[in-house]
Design a protein around this motif. Structure first.
Motif, short mmCIF file in Angstrom:
data_model
loop_
_atom_site.label_atom_id
_atom_site.label_comp_id
_atom_site.label_asym_id
_atom_site.label_seq_id
_atom_site.Cartn_x
_atom_site.Cartn_y
_atom_site.Cartn_z
N ALA A 54 -5.77 -4.56 2.75
CA ALA A 54 -4.72 -3.80 2.07
C ALA A 54 -5.21 -3.25 0.74
O ALA A 54 -4.95 -2.09 0.39
N ASP A 55 -5.91 -4.09 -0.03
CA ASP A 55 -6.42 -3.64 -1.33
C ASP A 55 -7.42 -2.51 -1.18
O ASP A 55 -7.47 -1.59 -2.00
N SER A 56 -8.23 -2.56 -0.12
CA SER A 56 -9.26 -1.54 0.09
C SER A 56 -8.69 -0.22 0.60
O SER A 56 -9.39 0.79 0.63
N ILE A 89 4.12 -3.99 8.61
CA ILE A 89 2.91 -4.47 9.27
C ILE A 89 2.11 -5.33 8.29
O ILE A 89 1.93 -4.97 7.13
N GLU A 90 1.62 -6.48 8.78
CA GLU A 90 0.84 -7.38 7.93
C GLU A 90 -0.65 -7.26 8.23
O GLU A 90 -1.06 -7.25 9.39
N VAL A 91 -1.45 -7.15 7.18
CA VAL A 91 -2.90 -7.14 7.29
C VAL A 91 -3.48 -8.06 6.24
O VAL A 91 -2.78 -8.48 5.32
N ASP A 92 -4.74 -8.38 6.39
CA ASP A 92 -5.44 -9.20 5.41
C ASP A 92 -5.35 -8.53 4.04
O ASP A 92 -5.45 -7.31 3.92
N ARG A 93 -5.16 -9.34 2.99
CA ARG A 93 -4.97 -8.77 1.65
C ARG A 93 -6.17 -7.93 1.21
O ARG A 93 -6.01 -6.89 0.57
N ILE A 120 -13.63 3.33 4.98
CA ILE A 120 -13.15 2.85 6.27
C ILE A 120 -14.28 2.18 7.04
O ILE A 120 -14.11 1.10 7.63
N GLU A 121 -15.46 2.78 7.03
CA GLU A 121 -16.61 2.17 7.72
C GLU A 121 -16.99 0.86 7.06
O GLU A 121 -17.40 -0.09 7.73
N GLY A 122 -16.85 0.78 5.74
CA GLY A 122 -17.16 -0.44 5.03
C GLY A 122 -16.24 -1.59 5.40
O GLY A 122 -16.60 -2.76 5.27
N MET A 123 -15.04 -1.25 5.87
CA MET A 123 -14.09 -2.28 6.30
C MET A 123 -14.23 -2.60 7.78
O MET A 123 -13.45 -3.37 8.34
N GLY A 124 -15.23 -1.99 8.43
CA GLY A 124 -15.42 -2.23 9.85
C GLY A 124 -14.49 -1.41 10.72
O GLY A 124 -14.24 -1.75 11.88
N GLY A 125 -13.98 -0.31 10.17
CA GLY A 125 -13.05 0.53 10.92
C GLY A 125 -13.63 1.88 11.27
O GLY A 125 -14.82 2.12 11.12
N VAL A 152 0.83 -1.21 0.00
CA VAL A 152 0.00 0.00 0.00
C VAL A 152 0.86 1.26 0.00
O VAL A 152 0.58 2.23 -0.71
N PHE A 153 1.92 1.26 0.80
CA PHE A 153 2.70 2.47 1.02
C PHE A 153 3.69 2.80 -0.11
O PHE A 153 4.03 3.98 -0.30
N ASP A 154 4.18 1.80 -0.84
CA ASP A 154 5.29 2.02 -1.76
C ASP A 154 4.98 3.01 -2.88
O ASP A 154 5.89 3.65 -3.42
N ARG A 155 3.71 3.13 -3.25
CA ARG A 155 3.36 4.03 -4.35
C ARG A 155 3.11 5.47 -3.90
O ARG A 155 2.98 6.37 -4.73
N LEU A 156 3.06 5.70 -2.58
CA LEU A 156 2.70 7.03 -2.08
C LEU A 156 3.76 8.11 -2.33
O LEU A 156 3.40 9.25 -2.62
#
Length: 218
Positions: free
Chosen positions: A38-40, A31-35, A156-161, A3-7
């Motif tokens: 990460a895509d979202s 940091i590892e998260v569910d793929r 973010i809300e759609g991801m439960g965050g 996610v971060f490398d393109r920023l």
């Protein structure tokens, strides 16, 4: 890191188009998260980084007049907190003026007047997430359409965050995303029929009954 490398490239491109100098510092790429999480994250982080450069960081002469370095500073970091990951995007720019937010919200009828008057300065900052809200004076390729933070918040809300916003005029703005490490786990009723196995979400189950074979008619 996916996610971060393109920023950094995005920051450079937007800063160059807006005539600004911006340094980006990235922490927590390991940091590892569910793929799927990460895509979202691509779209909301893109909007947040563009906002930080476009709205947050001042032009070099304005920064020098305020006693700051010509180059603005943006830091994006990821940190694991138990079963969540916290992603922080912070800048040392002009900050968000609560009074300006109130004026725009009132002018565009985005918030009922009685509710707006009851909101404190911290709460009113979240008005930037309302559909149609924009502080840009004109529409450009990076802002002015009033869809940026609306997309961030709904994603973010759609991801439960959840999204947390804090800002201080003249000092900068910090936005924190609180996200689950994995897709939310749901309880299911497992059913086997005709050699197949099905998982039915319990929210879709009205009742379960034990029926004797003799009671089944074909």
């Amino acid at each position: 890191s996916v996610v971060f490398d393109r920023l950094p490239r995005i920051v450079r491109d937007v800063a160059r188009r807006r005539g600004k100098q911006v340094d980006l510092n990235v922490l927590g790429s390991d940091i590892e998260v569910d793929r799927s999480i990460a895509d979202s994250l691509d779209t909301p982080l893109l909007h947040m980084i563009r906002n930080a450069v476009d709205h947050g960081i001042e032009e070099p002469p304005h920064r020098e007049h305020a006693g700051k370095t010509p180059a603005g500073q943006i830091q994006i970091s990821a940190e694991r907190l138990r079963d969540q990951v916290q992603i922080t995007v912070a800048d040392d720019g002009a900050g968000i003026d609560p009074q300006a937010i109130r004026t725009l919200a009132r002018t565009r009828n985005l918030i009922p007047p009685d509710r707006l008057s009851a909101m404190n300065d911290e709460d009113v900052l979240y008005a930037i997430c309302l559909p149609g809200f924009s502080t840009a004076a004109s529409v450009t390729d990076t802002s002015g359409r009033g869809v940026g933070m609306d997309i961030v918040n709904s994603s973010i809300e759609g991801m439960g965050g959840g999204l947390e916003i804090s800002s201080q005029i003249g000092t900068g703005t910090t936005m924190r995303l609180h996200l689950p490490l994995t897709v939310a786990t749901i309880r299911v009723l497992v059913v086997r029929s005709g050699g197949e196995t099905f998982a039915i979400p319990l929210g879709s189950v009205g009742a379960s009954l034990l029926i004797a074979a003799a009671d089944i008619e074909q």
